[in-house]
Design a protein around this motif. Structure first.
Motif, PDB file in Angstrom:
ATOM      1  N   GLU A 110       0.835  -1.278   0.165  1.00 27.26           N
ATOM      2  CA  GLU A 110      -0.060   0.291  -0.204  1.00 27.26           C
ATOM      3  C   GLU A 110       0.934   1.310  -0.056  1.00 27.26           C
ATOM      4  O   GLU A 110       0.325   2.619  -0.021  1.00 27.26           O
ATOM      5  N   ASP A 111       1.951   1.223   0.037  1.00 23.07           N
ATOM      6  CA  ASP A 111       2.839   2.185   0.303  1.00 23.07           C
ATOM      7  C   ASP A 111       3.663   2.879  -0.945  1.00 23.07           C
ATOM      8  O   ASP A 111       3.597   2.151  -1.906  1.00 23.07           O
ATOM      9  N   LYS A 112       4.194   4.053  -0.879  1.00 23.01           N
ATOM     10  CA  LYS A 112       4.898   4.610  -2.176  1.00 23.01           C
ATOM     11  C   LYS A 112       6.219   4.962  -1.614  1.00 23.01           C
ATOM     12  O   LYS A 112       6.675   5.246  -0.594  1.00 23.01           O
ATOM     13  N   ILE A 113       7.038   4.943  -2.823  1.00 19.57           N
ATOM     14  CA  ILE A 113       8.483   5.321  -2.564  1.00 19.57           C
ATOM     15  C   ILE A 113       9.011   6.334  -3.529  1.00 19.57           C
ATOM     16  O   ILE A 113       8.640   6.215  -4.730  1.00 19.57           O
ATOM     17  N   VAL A 114       9.842   7.234  -3.009  1.00 21.23           N
ATOM     18  CA  VAL A 114      10.278   8.212  -3.832  1.00 21.23           C
ATOM     19  C   VAL A 114      11.651   8.161  -4.216  1.00 21.23           C
ATOM     20  O   VAL A 114      12.427   7.735  -3.433  1.00 21.23           O
ATOM     21  N   VAL A 115      11.986   8.309  -5.572  1.00 22.95           N
ATOM     22  CA  VAL A 115      13.312   8.346  -6.270  1.00 22.95           C
ATOM     23  C   VAL A 115      13.487   9.730  -7.042  1.00 22.95           C
ATOM     24  O   VAL A 115      12.396  10.239  -7.298  1.00 22.95           O
ATOM     25  N   GLN A 116      14.730   9.747  -7.562  1.00 22.24           N
ATOM     26  CA  GLN A 116      14.950  11.073  -8.080  1.00 22.24           C
ATOM     27  C   GLN A 116      15.842  10.851  -9.355  1.00 22.24           C
ATOM     28  O   GLN A 116      16.858  10.663  -9.684  1.00 22.24           O
ATOM     29  N   PRO A 117      14.967  10.520 -10.560  1.00 24.13           N
ATOM     30  CA  PRO A 117      15.525  10.521 -11.928  1.00 24.13           C
ATOM     31  C   PRO A 117      16.163  11.463 -12.480  1.00 24.13           C
ATOM     32  O   PRO A 117      15.662  12.827 -12.285  1.00 24.13           O
ATOM     33  N   PRO A 118      17.007  11.502 -13.456  1.00 22.09           N
ATOM     34  CA  PRO A 118      17.733  10.397 -13.588  1.00 22.09           C
ATOM     35  C   PRO A 118      18.246   9.648 -12.772  1.00 22.09           C
ATOM     36  O   PRO A 118      19.459  10.239 -12.288  1.00 22.09           O
TER      37      PRO A 118
END
Length: 389
Positions: A110-118
Motif C-alpha cells: 500500500e506504500d509509496k517510494i520516492v526516487v530522483q530520476p535520472p
C-alpha cells in the motif's frame, strides 16, 4: 607510465561487461563501456590477502569480526571525517540486495517510494517488482548544467501519507553530482517532518574528483541518522563487485533489528569469506592506490572533455564530481534513444547505457564508463565520433 595504463584482456573470464554483450545488446563486436566496473586490477594488497586465504585452503563458515569493524570505522573517519559506532554495521552481499530487503522490511504494497530520476534504475525497478508505487521527484538541470533538487515537488511527494521510503543516491549515479551538506540537511529535515525513512546509496562516495567533498546524510544530525540507512561498499572503489561484499550502517536499533529479521527470513545474513578478506584489506591498505586512481580518473575526464571539444563540439558532458561514470548530453543531435542505440551499436560498435534507462528525463543522454586505460578510452571516443557523425 601509470599502473592504470595497462590494458588487461578480460574476455573469456565470464565478465558481464566483456563476455555478455551478445545477450544484453544483441551484438558481439562492440567495445563495452556501459556497466559500472573498472578495467583495472584491484590493489596488490587486496590480491595478496586473497592469495593468503586461498593458500590456506579451508573455506568454512566465516564471520567478519572486530578487525573488519576497525577497518570500516577507520576508513570512514580518515577518508570522510565520519565517526560511526561499529554496532551500526550490518553486512550484505550487495547494495541492490540491501535495498530490496529494506523495501520488504519497511514498506507494504500500500506504500509509496520516492526516487530522483535520472537515477540508478534498480531503485525504481526493484520497487516496482515489490508492487510498490514509485513517485518520481525529477531532478532539474540548472543554468550551470548541474542537477538540482526540486524541493517543492519533493515535499509534495514526501507529504503523501502513503509515502514511507525515500531512496537517495549520494553521490548521484549517473551524473556524478555530490549533494551539498545544505541540500542533504534539507532532504533530511523533510523526511523527518513527514516520517519518511531514508535509504542512502553512497557506493560512489570514495571516488571524489576535482577536490569535491562528500557528506554522508547520516553524519549531519542525530535525528536524521536515526531515520537513515546508509549503504556503502568497496566494490566500486576497488573494483571488487564480483566478490559481493557491502555494508549497511543503521544507527537506529529498532530499524536494525527489523532489517536483520528480514535478512534471516531470506537466509542472506552476511558476506562470503573472500569478499570479507578483500574488503578488510582494501579499507586497511588501499588508500594510496585510491589516490592514484582518482588522479587517473581526473585525467580521463579532462581527456574526454578535450576530445569532444575538438571532434564533437555539439556533444558535452556533465563533469562528474565523483564516480567514473560520465553523463553525456547528445540532445543537440535530435535523435531518439532508439536511434542513438542503433548508431552506437551498428555504426560505432560501442555499447553505452542509454539515458532513458535511468528515467524519462534521461532521454538524450548517454552514460559512459571511463574507468579504463587511456588507450581504451580513446578507442571508445573514436567509436562515439563514428557513431554520431
Amino acid at each position: 607510465m601509470s599502473q592504470f595504463d595497462q590494458v588487461i584482456n578480460r574476455k573469456k573470464t565470464d565478465s558481464v561487461k566483456w563476455d555478455y554483450t551478445k545477450r544484453i545488446f544483441g551484438v558481439e563486436d562492440v567495445l563495452p563501456m556501459w556497466v559500472a566496473d573498472m578495467d583495472f586490477q584491484a590493489p596488490e594488497e587486496v590480491i595478496d590477502a586473497l592469495h593468503t586465504r586461498v593458500d590456506h585452503g579451508i573455506f568454512g563458515y566465516t564471520m567478519p569480526g572486530s578487525k573488519m569493524e576497525d577497518a570500516v570505522t577507520n576508513w570512514l573517519k580518515s577518508r570522510h571525517s565520519w565517526e560511526i559506532d561499529p554496532k551500526t554495521i550490518t553486512y550484505s552481499p550487495g547494495i541492490v540486495t540491501a535495498i530490496s530487503m529494506a523495501i520488504h522490511a519497511f514498506t507494504t504494497s500500500e506504500d509509496k517510494i520516492v526516487v530522483q530520476p535520472p537515477v540508478y534504475y534498480p531503485f525504481f525497478e526493484i520497487a516496482q517488482k515489490h508492487k510498490r508505487e514509485v513517485l518520481y521527484n525529477q531532478l532539474l538541470l540548472n543554468e550551470n548544467f548541474r542537477y538540482e533538487i526540486d524541493f517543492i515537488d519533493l515535499e509534495e511527494k514526501l507529504s503523501d501519507e502513503r509515502t514511507k521510503l525515500f531512496i537517495l543516491c549520494n553521490p548521484h549515479n549517473p551524473s556524478g553530482r555530490v549533494w551539498s551538506k545544505e541540500e542533504l540537511t534539507k532532504i533530511g529535515n523533510l523526511c523527518i517532518k513527514h516520517n519518511v525513512l531514508i535509504i542512502s546509496d553512497d557506493i560512489h562516495s570514495d571516488l571524489l574528483l576535482f577536490g569535491n567533498q562528500y557528506t554522508p546524510i547520516a553524519s549531519i544530525q542525530k535525528d536524521i541518522a536515526n531515520q537513515t540507512i546508509t549503504c556503502i561498499a568497496p566494490s566500486k572503489t576497488f573494483n571488487l563487485a564480483g566478490l559481493q561484499a557491502s555494508i549497511l550502517l543503521i544507527p537506529n536499533d529498532s530499524l536494525k533489528r527489523r532489517y536483520n529479521e528480514v535478512q534471516q527470513l531470506f537466509g542472506v545474513m552476511g558476506i562470503n569469506t573472500l569478499g570479507a578478506d578483500a574488503m578488510q584489506a582494501a579499507y586497511e591498505q588501499g588508500s594510496n592506490w585510491l589516490d592514484e586512481l582518482i588522479q587517473y580518473l581526473q585525467e580521463n575526464v579532462l581527456l574526454i572533455e578535450e576530445y569532444l571539444m575538438n571532434h564533437l563540439p555539439q556533444v558535452k558532458i556533465m563533469r562528474p564530481e565523483s564516480t567514473y561514470l560520465v553523463w553525456i548530453d547528445v540532445r543537440s543531435l535530435n535523435k531518439s534513444d532508439k536511434e542513438l542505440q542503433e548508431l552506437l551499436l551498428n555504426k560505432g560498435k560501442l555499447a553505452l547505457h542509454i539515458g532513458s534507462k535511468f528515467g524519462e528525463n534521461g532521454e538524450g543522454f548517454l552514460r559512459m564508463n571511463i574507468a579504463c586505460p587511456k588507450e581504451t578510452l580513446l578507442d571508445g571516443l573514436n567509436r562515439l565520433k563514428i557513431a554520431l557523425t
